[in-house]
Write an enzyme that holds these catalytic residues in place. Structure first.
Site, short mmCIF file in Angstrom:
data_model
loop_
_atom_site.label_atom_id
_atom_site.label_comp_id
_atom_site.label_asym_id
_atom_site.label_seq_id
_atom_site.Cartn_x
_atom_site.Cartn_y
_atom_site.Cartn_z
N VAL A 154 1.17 -3.76 4.03
CA VAL A 154 1.04 -5.01 4.79
C VAL A 154 2.31 -5.86 4.79
O VAL A 154 2.43 -6.80 5.57
CB VAL A 154 -0.14 -5.88 4.30
CG1 VAL A 154 -1.46 -5.31 4.74
CG2 VAL A 154 -0.08 -6.11 2.80
N LYS A 163 0.40 3.54 -2.84
CA LYS A 163 -0.82 4.34 -3.07
C LYS A 163 -0.58 5.86 -3.12
O LYS A 163 -1.07 6.52 -4.04
CB LYS A 163 -1.88 3.98 -2.02
CG LYS A 163 -2.43 2.57 -2.21
CD LYS A 163 -3.30 2.12 -1.04
CE LYS A 163 -3.80 0.70 -1.25
NZ LYS A 163 -4.46 0.15 -0.05
N TYR A 208 -3.20 -2.65 -10.34
CA TYR A 208 -3.15 -2.43 -8.88
C TYR A 208 -2.31 -3.51 -8.19
O TYR A 208 -1.45 -3.22 -7.36
CB TYR A 208 -4.59 -2.38 -8.33
CG TYR A 208 -4.62 -2.37 -6.82
CD1 TYR A 208 -4.25 -1.22 -6.11
CD2 TYR A 208 -5.00 -3.51 -6.10
CE1 TYR A 208 -4.25 -1.21 -4.72
CE2 TYR A 208 -5.01 -3.50 -4.71
CZ TYR A 208 -4.63 -2.36 -4.02
OH TYR A 208 -4.62 -2.35 -2.65
N SER A 238 0.80 -1.24 0.00
CA SER A 238 0.00 0.00 0.00
C SER A 238 0.82 1.27 0.00
O SER A 238 0.27 2.35 -0.18
CB SER A 238 -0.93 0.01 1.21
OG SER A 238 -2.00 -0.85 0.98
N TYR A 266 -4.98 4.28 7.99
CA TYR A 266 -6.32 3.67 8.10
C TYR A 266 -6.98 3.99 9.42
O TYR A 266 -6.97 5.12 9.87
CB TYR A 266 -6.23 2.15 7.85
CG TYR A 266 -5.49 1.84 6.57
CD1 TYR A 266 -6.05 2.22 5.36
CD2 TYR A 266 -4.25 1.26 6.58
CE1 TYR A 266 -5.37 2.00 4.18
CE2 TYR A 266 -3.57 1.02 5.41
CZ TYR A 266 -4.14 1.40 4.21
OH TYR A 266 -3.48 1.18 3.06
O1 DON Z 1 -4.84 -4.61 -1.49
C1 DON Z 1 -4.11 -5.38 -0.92
O2 DON Z 1 -4.56 -6.35 -0.37
C2 DON Z 1 -2.61 -5.26 -0.88
N1 DON Z 1 -2.00 -5.56 -2.07
C3 DON Z 1 -2.20 -3.94 -0.36
C4 DON Z 1 -2.65 -3.83 1.01
C5 DON Z 1 -1.84 -3.02 1.92
O3 DON Z 1 -0.63 -2.95 1.92
C6 DON Z 1 -2.66 -2.34 2.94
N2 DON Z 1 -1.90 -1.57 3.86
N3 DON Z 1 -1.64 -1.72 4.99
#
Ligand code: DON
Length: 626
Positions: free
Chosen positions: A273, A81, A203, A78, A255
């Site tokens: 993540v 983003k 994405y 993320s 978040y």
């Molecule tokens: O959308 C997802 O599941 C992941 N590729 C990215 C999520 C992410 O890193 C959320 N942040 N904490």
């Protein structure tokens, strides 16, 4: 008594590393932290070694401090983003992007399926829904063009070629059903219009770009550095969009932990993540921590502590006030105590000692923004009560933002036609104050000069003094000075004047011509009859740069030290315009004085009086400027 010079013990340069020392100590201490576990909802991420731990800090001028596993690759997730959001703003502009995605925090998890149904757009670009909508805005005819453009974006942010972790990408593609649900919901309501599989593919790929903590620190530092990569100098985002990116990072980047994060850490940040967190301190540094174990909100457990501790240790919370607007005024002085470098006649000096207080100079320093500019202009208003000329000396100002430029332009407008004239010094149109110079130039209307700009405070001061002395412009000054009018020869008898007259040679110099060269043999001394000359000395250690230390006009002499010591010239004398001088040869004058000793005695005593007066004034100036 003899003094012994003691040799200081030599300092090992390697030991002077306070930032590295702090980071090493922090890394070691937090390595012992447990809690959280690597994300496993994407199976490939679950394989991460939980003991990996790296911290990197990059400054806006490209210095990198790195400890632990700062060069270990992991997927950006993320943290991609905010950068994709910056790209969308850069390519499509604010209005188009805002139509697509809002800027309201959700206070929900990153993968929440909530959409702003009123505005028909995802709430913000930091949650998955918003990021998917932003991914749709990637430029490119074909999907492969868009992939190339996306990788080029991240590569230019990191300052090196980045690539995908194919295994993580495949793992996300295979298991990202929740994201697929979000994308289809958005397709259903027209929030996205392209094939959701293509948008999701991009994405998933953007989340699978391999980076290190060092890369992410540089990417964060690019945001800290107004969108310019500090390593490569490439402008990736315009400053105005960097502000937008940092704003949403601040309100939505962590978040459902964002509120507490803002309260305690106070930095625009983004987590991923895979265990990365970046934080940005505008104008200073970008920080990245990498440690795979994450908490329930998806934020790295160690990463939160790292940012918390660094923010506290270095006082980086966004709402810490480190601005002291009062220090913008370095000092003030008046023209009766401090004069320009123009050499004045005794009568002029007396007039300036009496009336010079009507010239006030404010030396301004640091950055001009609303608060500091307001201080300066308030002081200007106060001084304008009794000064006829107020000089704003901007030599030590390195920045004036738009608000400062506008306020100064307003002040200039409102002072036009007042009894007090506003005079500016050191606003070069090719320096850091170029915008201010342009803004002020807009006020030059109808040939009516509203803005007086001088290259430095000395030139501004000289102009103000000339106004007080009501000096005619130099070109109108008399071309010939009778020797009897010159202070240097004051006290000579008529016959002695006649003798001197036989030695005088009229000399003409063109603009820019060097009349006396530093280091040359001193054989002549001069009296200016028309025009002005400048005295310039070379500044040591500055590659031959010359500094103008005085200017001399009609009726005053230069090179007269030759009479005293006959040594080498101590400065260059350059004609500022076409100049007429009277030249007198030192040896001829000495020969004359052998028979008429009173000539030399009178000249030397006039010189001594002049020098002692100048010295006394110089001492007063030094006192005033202390
Ligand atoms: O959308 C997802 O599941 C992941 N590729 C990215 C999520 C992410 O890193 C959320 N942040 N904490």
């Amino acid at each position: 008594m003899s003094t012994q010079v003691q040799e200081l013990p030599s300092v090992e340069p390697a030991s002077l590393a306070p930032v590295e020392d702090y980071l090493r100590e922090l890394h070691q201490r937090l390595s012992a932290m447990s809690g959280g576990k690597p994300a496993d909802y994407i199976p490939e991420l679950g394989k991460a070694d939980p003991s990996l731990f790296g911290i990197a800090i990059a400054t806006v001028d490209g210095q990198i401090y790195a400890v632990g596993d700062a060069d270990h690759p992991f997927t950006i997730q993320s943290i991609s983003k905010p950068f994709m959001y910056g790209y969308a703003l850069q390519q499509h502009g604010r209005e188009a992007v805002l139509k697509h995605v809002g800027v309201e925090p959700t206070g929900e998890a990153f993968n929440s399926i909530v959409l702003d149904e009123v505005a028909n757009r995802p709430f913000n670009p930091m949650v998955n829904a918003g990021a998917i909508a932003i991914a749709e805005m990637m430029q490119g005819e074909t999907q492969s063009d868009r992939i190339v453009n996306m990788l080029a974006l991240f590569s230019s942010l990191a300052g090196r070629r980045l690539e995908l972790d194919e295994a993580v990408y495949a793992s996300e593609l295979a298991t990202g059903h929740r994201n697929r649900a979000i994308a289809y919901m958005m397709l259903n309501t027209g929030m996205i219009t392209r094939d959701p599989n293509d948008v999701l593919d991009l994405y998933f790929r953007q989340c699978s770009v391999n980076v290190t903590a060092r890369d992410l620190a540089i990417m964060a530092a690019t945001l800290a550095n107004d969108g310019v990569n500090p390593l490569t100098g490439e402008t990736v985002f315009d400053t105005r969009y960097v502000r937008d990116v940092l704003t949403v990072m601040n309100s939505c980047g962590m978040y459902d932990y964002t509120g507490q994060w803002s309260y305690e850490v106070g930095l625009s940040a983004k987590s991923g993540v895979s265990g990365g967190i970046i934080a940005v301190i505008p104008g200073q540094v970008g920080i990245c921590s990498f440690s795979p174990p994450i908490d329930k909100q998806g934020n790295s457990v160690r990463g939160i502590r790292v940012c918390h501790e660094i923010s506290n240790e270095f006082q980086l919370h966004a709402f810490n006030n480190r601005t002291n607007v009062r220090s913008v005024i370095r000092r003030e002085y008046r023209g009766d105590v401090v004069s320009s470098n123009r050499i004045r006649t005794p009568e002029e000096r007396a007039a300036l000692a009496r009336d010079g207080h009507q010239v006030a100079v404010i030396e301004v320093q640091g950055a001009l923004f609303f608060g500091s500019t307001e201080q300066v202009l308030r002081r200007l208003k106060h001084l304008a009560d009794d000064a006829r000329y107020v000089v704003l000396d901007f030599k030590r100002v390195h920045l004036a933002d738009t608000s400062a430029c506008n306020l100064i332009a307003r002040a200039t407008r409102s002072m036009a036609g007042c009894d007090t004239e506003l005079v500016f010094a050191c606003i070069a149109d090719d320096g850091p104050l170029a915008v201010l110079a342009r803004k002020l130039a807009e006020h030059e209307d109808g040939g009516d000069r509203l803005v007086r700009l001088f290259r430095d405070a000395d030139a501004a001061m000289e102009w103000c003094e000339d106004q007080l002395l009501r000096r005619p412009p130099f070109s109108d000054s008399p071309t010939k000075f009778a020797l009897t009018e010159l202070d240097l020869f004051k006290g000579l008898s008529p016959s002695e004047y006649r003798l001197i007259e036989t030695l005088v040679r009229p000399l003409t110099f063109d603009k820019g011509e060097i009349i006396i060269r530093e280091g040359a043999e001193a054989k002549l001394f001069f009296v200016v009859a028309r025009g002005t000359v400048s005295v310039q000395i070379s500044v040591p250690g500055q590659g031959g740069r010359k500094k103008r230390v005085a200017s001399i006009g009609p009726g005053l002499s230069f090179g007269e030290m030759a009479l005293l010591d006959g040594g080498k010239r101590s400065a260059d004398i350059i004609a500022d315009e076409r100049v007429i001088c009277y030249g007198l040869a030192v040896d001829q004058l000495q020969e004359l004085a052998a028979e008429h000793p009173n000539i030399m005695i009178t000249i030397l005593s006039n010189l001594t009086r002049e020098f002692s007066e100048r010295l006394r004034h110089a001492n007063e100036e030094i006192r005033a400027l202390e």
